[in-house]
Enzyme design. Structure first.
Site, PDB file in Angstrom:
ATOM      1  N   ILE A 107      15.645  26.948  13.905  1.00 43.87           N
ATOM      2  CA  ILE A 107      14.894  25.808  14.545  1.00 43.87           C
ATOM      3  C   ILE A 107      15.732  25.634  15.700  1.00 43.87           C
ATOM      4  O   ILE A 107      16.515  24.712  15.911  1.00 43.87           O
ATOM      5  CB  ILE A 107      14.892  24.389  13.828  1.00 43.87           C
ATOM      6  CG1 ILE A 107      14.322  24.748  12.528  1.00 43.87           C
ATOM      7  CG2 ILE A 107      13.997  23.661  14.684  1.00 43.87           C
ATOM      8  CD1 ILE A 107      13.936  23.470  11.609  1.00 43.87           C
ATOM      9  N   HIS A 108      15.350  26.290  16.673  1.00 43.25           N
ATOM     10  CA  HIS A 108      16.118  26.192  18.054  1.00 43.25           C
ATOM     11  C   HIS A 108      15.473  25.255  19.025  1.00 43.25           C
ATOM     12  O   HIS A 108      14.743  24.546  18.531  1.00 43.25           O
ATOM     13  CB  HIS A 108      16.641  27.546  18.488  1.00 43.25           C
ATOM     14  CG  HIS A 108      15.330  28.444  18.994  1.00 43.25           C
ATOM     15  ND1 HIS A 108      14.887  28.440  19.998  1.00 43.25           N
ATOM     16  CD2 HIS A 108      14.734  29.423  18.276  1.00 43.25           C
ATOM     17  CE1 HIS A 108      13.758  29.247  20.258  1.00 43.25           C
ATOM     18  NE2 HIS A 108      13.654  29.838  19.004  1.00 43.25           N
ATOM     19  N   ALA A 109      16.079  25.259  19.802  1.00 43.53           N
ATOM     20  CA  ALA A 109      15.781  24.139  21.025  1.00 43.53           C
ATOM     21  C   ALA A 109      14.389  24.028  21.286  1.00 43.53           C
ATOM     22  O   ALA A 109      13.700  22.950  21.182  1.00 43.53           O
ATOM     23  CB  ALA A 109      16.708  24.129  22.412  1.00 43.53           C
TER      24      ALA A 109
END
Lengths: 537, 85
Positions: B14-16
């Site tokens: 779950i990146h930016a």
């Protein structure tokens, strides 16, 4: 001479004077604030202003580097709406702390939390938090943006650069970035790549004042940063740079040009993509269309088939972005070697020759129908074509056409608009190549998948490294099958393309053109190289 | 209350970007949406909290949704996870 190594983000060379970039530091001390309400108000206004600035940066990035890279500024805007972050700051202000100091403290706490993570990508986010915090602090303290003070373009040497620092740099004044920190995932790296600046990150160099104005070379090929190179080294690297610039420029000049041979034959150069995220690179490299949209990426890594709606949205997005240019969607091409448990794929001895691709689709027509409905619905938004993988017989095509007709009829009955859709097949089995005369009567185009065609023809598993030395991708058997396919296609007015790896092999471009190939579909990186090659034939 | 179990398959976790999209999505519902990973909880309406979970590829998460529009929210979150993560 000082030689440093770093991580290169682009294969290229920059030579120029060093500009040592330091963030403007000003003494930030905690002071006693008496009017808490006024301080909170001042903070709110600064956050609003920061959000405005981010909106401007977003627009700027959208124009210079595209939507994908610009997105980070939108995310920054959301971070500035994060209630936890804002509340922590406000709570400090409520304890009579000045807003600047509160933002600095809270920002550095959050940043440390990310920096301590065991995931490199997440660690890179700690820079984002410092970036938004600095932005708010600068507004509160009335500090303007740093700008490069130099008359000539420079190699910018910095500890690390935040996304907003990178994007707001005067691009005409930067030859390259060299940063001590940062990773290949950092925004500096991503932006440098988009801007074609041969930069280094994670470099073992010190930020010394004495480097200011010194001549240096950033060598992205060898991932080196050379300060004060002796004359002979400088001369050698200058030649290397000029050659690199010349090559890049000559390719860039070809943007907007035709893929046409000296005797006037036009070849379509299209691109292979895996999803909507790749379209931007296609447009940047001036691809004439999408020759292979691998729809299987929509099916991988999940528990159920993608819904019609979900697929429709993906196909529609690609078609709209391509703005009328041809988009060839390949239907589901999955086998037991791919992870998609919901398709009921059991482990097989030999998945390359197993239950896969069109064989699954004709065996489980519901899955196939859903995909076809999604594609036909999306076809109203551009120029869609469909191609079917792993074909070995005329009978398969007839079965496909029955289903296609049913799907189209359903959509017509529901008065759902559709565009004209060309139907084609992959020629990737020797069987299909051998009976291409019969297959050509059934479809409007062929796309030769050379990767599978090679492994099936030579009986060489392409994953088997021990066979690499005998796997001759230019084997005459393959070239003859390609030639035969082209000739048989043309007899029935079926156009013929290649979408496998051989399409980008410029040693064979002339051979393919001589054979009469109509289209070559390659990764966006190769479009201009291929165009250059074609124009020389 | 609705509950969804999901394992992250995206290479980067779950990146930016997906975190940002998820916040936008969650903000559209009245329900309280909480993401849980190894006993750590994060409010899905707060981007830094989500990113702070450091949910990488292969991580199992549980999303809890509670509120008047929980059914619609659960459906939307589930679709989102499958499509983006």
């Amino acid at each position: 001479m000082v030689k440093c190594t770093g991580k290169g983000v682009l294969k290229g060379i920059a030579i120029g004077k060093i500009y040592v970039y330091r963030k403007k530091e000003f003494a930030l001390v905690r002071t006693q604030v008496d009017d808490i309400e006024a301080e909170l108000k001042r903070f709110d206004l600064a956050v609003d202003e920061a959000k405005n600035q981010l909106e401007t940066l977003y627009q700027e990035a959208l124009e210079t580097v595209g939507e994908k890279e610009a997105k980070i500024f939108e995310v920054h805007g959301m971070m500035l709406e994060d209630e936890g972050y804002l509340e922590d700051i406000k709570n400090m202000i409520r304890e009579n702390c000045n807003a600047e100091y509160a933002v600095k403290e809270v920002g550095s706490n959050y940043s440390q939390m990310f920096a301590a993570m065991d995931n490199e990508y997440m660690r890179a986010r700690s820079v984002d938090i410092l970036d938004i915090s600095d932005k708010v602090i600068n507004i509160l303290a009335g500090v303007g943006d740093d700008s490069i003070k130099s008359d000539e373009p420079v190699i910018l040497l910095a500890d690390d650069l935040t996304p907003s620092e990178t994007i707001s740099m005067d691009k005409d004044k930067v030859l390259a970035f060299v940063t001590i920190h940062g990773s290949a995932n950092s925004h500096t790296a991503i932006l440098a790549r988009s801007l074609n600046l041969p930069s280094l990150v994670n470099t073992d160099v010190a930020l010394l004042e004495e480097y200011q104005g010194k001549t240096a070379v950033v060598d992205g090929f060898n991932e080196e940063f050379i300060i004060n190179p002796p004359d002979d080294v400088l001369q050698e690297l200058t030649e290397k740079r000029d050659k690199w610039i010349e090559e890049t420029e000559s390719l860039k000049k070809l943007i907007g040009e035709d893929n046409v041979t000296t005797d006037g034959r036009r070849i379509n150069v299209y691109c292979n993509i895996g999803g909507v995220d790749d379209v931007e690179r296609v447009l940047e490299s001036d691809g004439g269309g999408i020759g292979l949209f691998r729809s299987e990426f929509l099916y991988l890594g999940r528990d159920t088939c993608p819904s019609e709606e979900e697929q429709f949205e993906s196909y529609k997005a690609v078609l709209e972005k391509m703005n009328g240019k041809k988009v060839i969607i390949r239907t589901l091409d999955i086998g037991a070697d791919k992870k998609a448990d919901y398709l009921g794929l059991e482990p097989e001895e030999n998945p390359a020759m197993g239950y896969r691709a069109i064989r699954i689709c004709l065996d489980q027509p519901d899955i196939f129908r859903t995909q076809l409905r999604a594609i036909y619905r999306a076809s109203a938004y551009g120029t869609a074509s469909i191609m079917f993988p792993m074909i070995i017989s005329v009978d398969e095509i007839r079965k496909i056409k029955v289903i296609v007709e049913e799907v189209k009829q359903e959509l017509r009955d529901a008065e759902i608009p559709m565009g004209e859709v060309e139907l084609g097949i992959m020629i990737e089995t020797p069987a299909a190549a051998v009976i291409s005369d019969e297959l050509a009567k059934e479809v409007e185009f062929f796309s030769i998948g050379t990767n599978d065609l090679t492994q099936y023809t030579l009986a060489i598993d392409r994953q088997n490294q021990r066979l690499e030395n005998i796997c001759d991708t230019h084997h005459p058997a393959i070239l003859r099958l390609i030639q035969m396919t082209i000739e048989n296609g043309h007899k029935e007015n079926t156009w013929v393309g290649i979408c496998g790896e051989l399409a980008s092999d410029t040693r064979l471009t002339k051979t393919f053109v001589d054979m009469g190939i109509d289209e070559l579909s390659v990764s966006p990186t190769y479009v201009l190289e291929l165009r250059k090659k074609i124009r020389e034939i | 209350m609705k509950s969804i179990n999901y394992t992250i398959t995206d290479e980067l976790g779950i990146h930016a970007r997906p975190a940002g999209l998820l916040v936008k999505l969650a903000g559209g519902f009245q329900s309280k949406i909480t993401i849980e990973k190894d006993g750590k909880e994060a409010d899905a309406k707060r981007i830094m909290a989500i990113m702070g979970l450091s949910a990488t590829k292969g991580t199992a998460i549980t999303v809890k949704i509670e509120g008047s529009d929980e059914s619609e929210a659960a459906k939307a979150v589930e679709d989102f996870l499958k499509a983006n993560l």
